[in-house]
Design an enzyme around this catalytic site. Structure first.
Site, PDB file in Angstrom:
ATOM      1  N   ASP A  16      -0.463  -9.797  -3.820  1.00  0.00           N
ATOM      2  CA  ASP A  16      -1.661  -9.192  -2.918  1.00  0.00           C
ATOM      3  C   ASP A  16      -0.898  -7.926  -2.279  1.00  0.00           C
ATOM      4  O   ASP A  16       0.420  -7.877  -2.110  1.00  0.00           O
ATOM      5  CB  ASP A  16      -1.734 -10.330  -1.869  1.00  0.00           C
ATOM      6  N   SER A  17      -1.701  -7.638  -1.195  1.00  0.00           N
ATOM      7  CA  SER A  17      -1.000  -6.432  -0.258  1.00  0.00           C
ATOM      8  C   SER A  17      -0.110  -6.953   0.646  1.00  0.00           C
ATOM      9  O   SER A  17       0.729  -6.258   1.238  1.00  0.00           O
ATOM     10  CB  SER A  17      -1.972  -5.916   0.415  1.00  0.00           C
ATOM     11  N   TYR A  48      -3.868  -2.774   2.672  1.00  0.00           N
ATOM     12  CA  TYR A  48      -4.322  -1.793   1.588  1.00  0.00           C
ATOM     13  C   TYR A  48      -6.024  -1.237   1.773  1.00  0.00           C
ATOM     14  O   TYR A  48      -6.059   0.010   1.239  1.00  0.00           O
ATOM     15  CB  TYR A  48      -4.575  -2.238   0.161  1.00  0.00           C
ATOM     16  N   GLY A  49      -6.666  -1.990   2.680  1.00  0.00           N
ATOM     17  CA  GLY A  49      -7.977  -1.855   2.567  1.00  0.00           C
ATOM     18  C   GLY A  49      -8.540  -0.668   3.192  1.00  0.00           C
ATOM     19  O   GLY A  49      -9.822  -0.321   3.365  1.00  0.00           O
ATOM     20  N   CYS A  79      -5.956 -10.469  -4.029  1.00  0.00           N
ATOM     21  CA  CYS A  79      -6.405  -9.383  -3.042  1.00  0.00           C
ATOM     22  C   CYS A  79      -7.928  -8.923  -3.548  1.00  0.00           C
ATOM     23  O   CYS A  79      -7.952  -8.311  -4.494  1.00  0.00           O
ATOM     24  CB  CYS A  79      -5.220  -8.106  -3.099  1.00  0.00           C
ATOM     25  N   ASN A  80      -8.816  -9.077  -2.779  1.00  0.00           N
ATOM     26  CA  ASN A  80     -10.212  -8.593  -2.912  1.00  0.00           C
ATOM     27  C   ASN A  80     -10.268  -7.155  -2.972  1.00  0.00           C
ATOM     28  O   ASN A  80     -10.729  -6.620  -3.877  1.00  0.00           O
ATOM     29  CB  ASN A  80     -10.990  -8.901  -1.712  1.00  0.00           C
ATOM     30  N   THR A  81      -9.418  -6.566  -2.307  1.00  0.00           N
ATOM     31  CA  THR A  81      -9.272  -4.993  -2.236  1.00  0.00           C
ATOM     32  C   THR A  81      -9.090  -4.448  -3.456  1.00  0.00           C
ATOM     33  O   THR A  81      -9.529  -3.602  -4.110  1.00  0.00           O
ATOM     34  CB  THR A  81      -8.443  -4.388  -0.907  1.00  0.00           C
ATOM     35  N   GLU A 157      -0.387 -10.559   9.117  1.00  0.00           N
ATOM     36  CA  GLU A 157       0.953 -10.160   8.675  1.00  0.00           C
ATOM     37  C   GLU A 157       1.947 -10.271   9.784  1.00  0.00           C
ATOM     38  O   GLU A 157       2.978 -10.458   9.491  1.00  0.00           O
ATOM     39  CB  GLU A 157       0.931  -8.567   8.354  1.00  0.00           C
ATOM     40  N   CYS A 188     -11.576 -11.604   2.193  1.00  0.00           N
ATOM     41  CA  CYS A 188     -10.284 -10.786   1.978  1.00  0.00           C
ATOM     42  C   CYS A 188      -9.384 -12.107   2.138  1.00  0.00           C
ATOM     43  O   CYS A 188      -9.468 -13.142   2.928  1.00  0.00           O
ATOM     44  CB  CYS A 188      -9.878  -9.945   3.301  1.00  0.00           C
ATOM     45  N   THR A 189      -8.297 -12.075   1.427  1.00  0.00           N
ATOM     46  CA  THR A 189      -7.539 -13.182   1.191  1.00  0.00           C
ATOM     47  C   THR A 189      -6.816 -13.511   2.413  1.00  0.00           C
ATOM     48  O   THR A 189      -5.924 -14.810   2.505  1.00  0.00           O
ATOM     49  CB  THR A 189      -6.759 -13.274   0.121  1.00  0.00           C
ATOM     50  N   HIS A 190      -6.555 -12.667   3.262  1.00  0.00           N
ATOM     51  CA  HIS A 190      -5.815 -12.961   4.507  1.00  0.00           C
ATOM     52  C   HIS A 190      -6.554 -13.864   5.566  1.00  0.00           C
ATOM     53  O   HIS A 190      -5.953 -14.536   6.125  1.00  0.00           O
ATOM     54  CB  HIS A 190      -5.260 -11.516   5.433  1.00  0.00           C
TER      55      HIS A 190
HETATM   56  N1  DGL Z   1      -5.738  -9.826   1.029  1.00  0.00           N
HETATM   57  C1  DGL Z   1      -6.178  -8.194   0.763  1.00  0.00           C
HETATM   58  C2  DGL Z   1      -7.693  -8.627   0.485  1.00  0.00           C
HETATM   59  O1  DGL Z   1      -7.855  -9.768   0.065  1.00  0.00           O
HETATM   60  C3  DGL Z   1      -5.880  -7.690   2.112  1.00  0.00           C
HETATM   61  C4  DGL Z   1      -6.199  -6.216   2.054  1.00  0.00           C
HETATM   62  C5  DGL Z   1      -5.420  -5.022   2.935  1.00  0.00           C
HETATM   63  O2  DGL Z   1      -4.274  -5.303   2.708  1.00  0.00           O
HETATM   64  O3  DGL Z   1      -5.987  -4.623   3.721  1.00  0.00           O
HETATM   65  O4  DGL Z   1      -8.317  -7.656   0.441  1.00  0.00           O
END
Ligand code: DGL
Length: 261
Positions: A16-17, A48-49, A79-81, A157, A188-190
């Site tokens: 993931d990011s 990342y997003g 990570c969805n992104t 984070e 988003c997984t966060h």
């Molecule tokens: N956990 C990432 C997701 O699922 C976060 C993306 C990010 O870092 O912006 O999209």
């Protein structure tokens, strides 16, 4: 429990990011307790997003290359992104490796509330991606609102998933929807780590959907299909690109503590 990585083995690689993908890792461990997982969080480069597509692709490629260096038998893009932007590129680059990407849980939400009011909260890159348009076309719904949430990943984070700062952020974003949503898709997984705060703002009646459990089941199905499931002793190893020592502590907390109750 997080152990030090000492040798190359057939781990399931997960990335993931940053720390968000640990919400998927928890589902993976629950679904496949006999597997060994190697989780890479790219916290040094999160979020990342809000980055351009090309940069997200490069970061996703770097992460997959790092995991491939440990002989992983599969990669889960938690990570969805990164899934939205780079999954095709990853599969082209590693055609012989099982690569599973998390997608927003639109299907179960639409099935549960075909005539209700739904929203999907995700990063700008996920919401703008073609993958999401396709997923929405496959699961048509007349009342699905998109809510971009730039800035939320940074709070998770920073270890502020359940905090006054998160409450203030979410009030600003979600107050117009409070009491009005049947379902909210966490794209988003966060975000699953902020469930308590989301409930404080939206109220208890909104059903929250996230794709972690479905991704874990799909991973198990794909490994079983190739007879690659392990019968051994399960293990979780976490590595992170950030030099900040507090990140590993945060990873442990997110992996082990209840964040829903
Ligand atoms: N956990 C990432 C997701 O699922 C976060 C993306 C990010 O870092 O912006 O999209």
């Amino acid at each position: 429990m997080v152990k030090k990585l000492t040798e190359k083995t057939d781990y399931i690689g997960v990335f993931d990011s940053g720390v968000g993908g640990i919400s998927v890792l928890r589902e993976l461990v629950a679904c496949m307790p006999n597997e060994r997982f190697l989780y890479f969080g790219d916290s040094a480069n999160a979020p990342y997003g809000t980055k351009p597509k090309e940069q997200i692709c490069q970061l996703a490629l770097n992460n997959a290359k790092l995991l491939m260096g440990y002989n992983v038998k599969a990669i889960v893009v938690a990570c969805n992104t990164a899934t939205a932007v780079a999954i095709d590129l990853l599969r082209q680059t590693y055609p012989d490796t099982i690569i599973i990407g998390i997608e927003p849980a639109i299907k179960p939400a639409v099935q549960r509330f075909p005539n209700g009011t739904l929203a999907i909260m995700a990063t700008p890159a996920t919401l703008q991606g073609e993958k999401l348009q396709r997923l929405m076309a496959q699961n048509p719904h007349s009342n699905l609102v998109k809510i971009p949430a730039p800035g939320m990943v940074e709070l998770v984070e920073a270890g502020l998933s359940d905090s006054p700062q998160m409450d203030a952020f979410l009030h600003n974003l979600l107050d117009p929807y409070a009491g009005r949503l049947d379902g909210l898709i966490l794209g988003c997984t966060h975000y699953p780590f902020a469930v308590r705060s989301i409930r404080r703002v939206l109220g208890e009646q909104t059903v929250l959907f996230d794709g972690g459990a479905g991704t874990a089941r799909e991973t198990r199905r794909r490994l079983a299909e190739k007879d690659l499931l392990s019968q051994g002793k399960g293990e979780v190893v976490i590595i992170n690109s950030s030099a900040d020592k507090s990140v590993m502590q945060l990873c442990n907390t997110l992996l082990t503590e209840d964040h829903h109750g």
